[in-house]
Design a protein around this motif. Sequence first.
Motif, PDB file in Angstrom:
ATOM      1  N   UNK A 172     -44.698  -5.878  10.854  1.00 42.47           N
ATOM      2  CA  UNK A 172     -45.316  -5.290  12.039  1.00 42.47           C
ATOM      3  C   UNK A 172     -44.306  -4.405  12.747  1.00 42.47           C
ATOM      4  N   UNK A 173     -44.835  -3.428  13.453  1.00 38.07           N
ATOM      5  CA  UNK A 173     -43.997  -2.531  14.235  1.00 38.07           C
ATOM      6  C   UNK A 173     -44.816  -2.012  15.409  1.00 38.07           C
TER       7      UNK A 173
ATOM      8  N   UNK B 294     -50.211   1.465  19.286  1.00 38.81           N
ATOM      9  CA  UNK B 294     -50.262   0.020  19.467  1.00 38.81           C
ATOM     10  C   UNK B 294     -49.440  -0.667  18.396  1.00 38.81           C
ATOM     11  N   UNK B 295     -49.684  -1.938  18.190  1.00 41.89           N
ATOM     12  CA  UNK B 295     -48.946  -2.688  17.175  1.00 41.89           C
ATOM     13  C   UNK B 295     -49.575  -2.471  15.799  1.00 41.89           C
ATOM     14  N   UNK B 296     -48.777  -2.025  14.843  1.00 41.70           N
ATOM     15  CA  UNK B 296     -49.218  -1.827  13.458  1.00 41.70           C
ATOM     16  C   UNK B 296     -48.797  -3.053  12.664  1.00 41.70           C
ATOM     17  N   UNK B 297     -49.783  -3.700  12.012  1.00 38.07           N
ATOM     18  CA  UNK B 297     -49.516  -4.924  11.259  1.00 38.07           C
ATOM     19  C   UNK B 297     -49.994  -4.740   9.822  1.00 38.07           C
ATOM     20  N   UNK B 298     -49.137  -5.045   8.873  1.00 39.60           N
ATOM     21  CA  UNK B 298     -49.486  -4.991   7.448  1.00 39.60           C
ATOM     22  C   UNK B 298     -49.848  -6.393   6.981  1.00 39.60           C
ATOM     23  N   UNK B 299     -51.000  -6.513   6.310  1.00 40.34           N
ATOM     24  CA  UNK B 299     -51.491  -7.786   5.788  1.00 40.34           C
ATOM     25  C   UNK B 299     -51.561  -7.707   4.278  1.00 40.34           C
ATOM     26  N   UNK B 300     -51.209  -8.805   3.592  1.00 41.31           N
ATOM     27  CA  UNK B 300     -51.229  -8.837   2.124  1.00 41.31           C
ATOM     28  C   UNK B 300     -51.879 -10.119   1.617  1.00 41.31           C
ATOM     29  N   UNK B 301     -52.653  -9.956   0.540  1.00 44.78           N
ATOM     30  CA  UNK B 301     -53.279 -11.087  -0.146  1.00 44.78           C
ATOM     31  C   UNK B 301     -52.209 -11.770  -0.998  1.00 44.78           C
ATOM     32  N   UNK B 302     -52.102 -13.091  -0.945  1.00 45.87           N
ATOM     33  CA  UNK B 302     -51.083 -13.780  -1.729  1.00 45.87           C
ATOM     34  C   UNK B 302     -51.419 -13.869  -3.222  1.00 45.87           C
TER      35      UNK B 302
ATOM     36  N   UNK C 288     -54.051  -1.449  13.176  1.00 48.04           N
ATOM     37  CA  UNK C 288     -53.307  -0.940  14.317  1.00 48.04           C
ATOM     38  C   UNK C 288     -54.029  -1.377  15.578  1.00 48.04           C
ATOM     39  N   UNK C 289     -53.411  -2.267  16.303  1.00 49.43           N
ATOM     40  CA  UNK C 289     -53.922  -2.790  17.577  1.00 49.43           C
ATOM     41  C   UNK C 289     -55.346  -3.325  17.478  1.00 49.43           C
TER      42      UNK C 289
ATOM     43  N   UNK D  20     -57.515  -0.304   7.882  1.00 53.39           N
ATOM     44  CA  UNK D  20     -57.638   0.374   6.594  1.00 53.39           C
ATOM     45  C   UNK D  20     -58.350  -0.482   5.559  1.00 53.39           C
ATOM     46  N   UNK D  21     -58.589  -1.727   5.857  1.00 52.93           N
ATOM     47  CA  UNK D  21     -59.310  -2.616   4.932  1.00 52.93           C
ATOM     48  C   UNK D  21     -60.774  -2.713   5.239  1.00 52.93           C
ATOM     49  N   UNK D  22     -61.266  -1.986   6.228  1.00 52.98           N
ATOM     50  CA  UNK D  22     -62.665  -2.105   6.654  1.00 52.98           C
ATOM     51  C   UNK D  22     -63.623  -1.470   5.671  1.00 52.98           C
ATOM     52  N   UNK D  23     -63.294  -0.320   5.117  1.00 54.05           N
ATOM     53  CA  UNK D  23     -64.197   0.372   4.198  1.00 54.05           C
ATOM     54  C   UNK D  23     -63.429   0.723   2.943  1.00 54.05           C
TER      55      UNK D  23
END
Length: 60
Positions: free
Chosen positions: A23-24, A29-37, A46-47, A52-55
């Motif tokens: 995150x940064x 706002x706050x940008x957070x990267x999420x990853x599937x394990x 972003x906030x 980017x995972x919505x569509x």
Amino acid sequence: MSLELDHDCPGCGETKTFYRAASTLMHLGEKVKWHCPDCDYGFVRIDGNVDTGAAVDTSA
């Protein structure tokens, strides 16, 4: 913000628990990267407003 997030994973084809990878703070706002394990799929939020995972088009 939490370190885990339940989200649909197009790579696995089901809802998975994603993990917060990074995150940064930026001007939007706050940008957070999420990853599937379980696969290489990841997305950015972003906030909570930009996701980017919505569509995701997985036909390619």
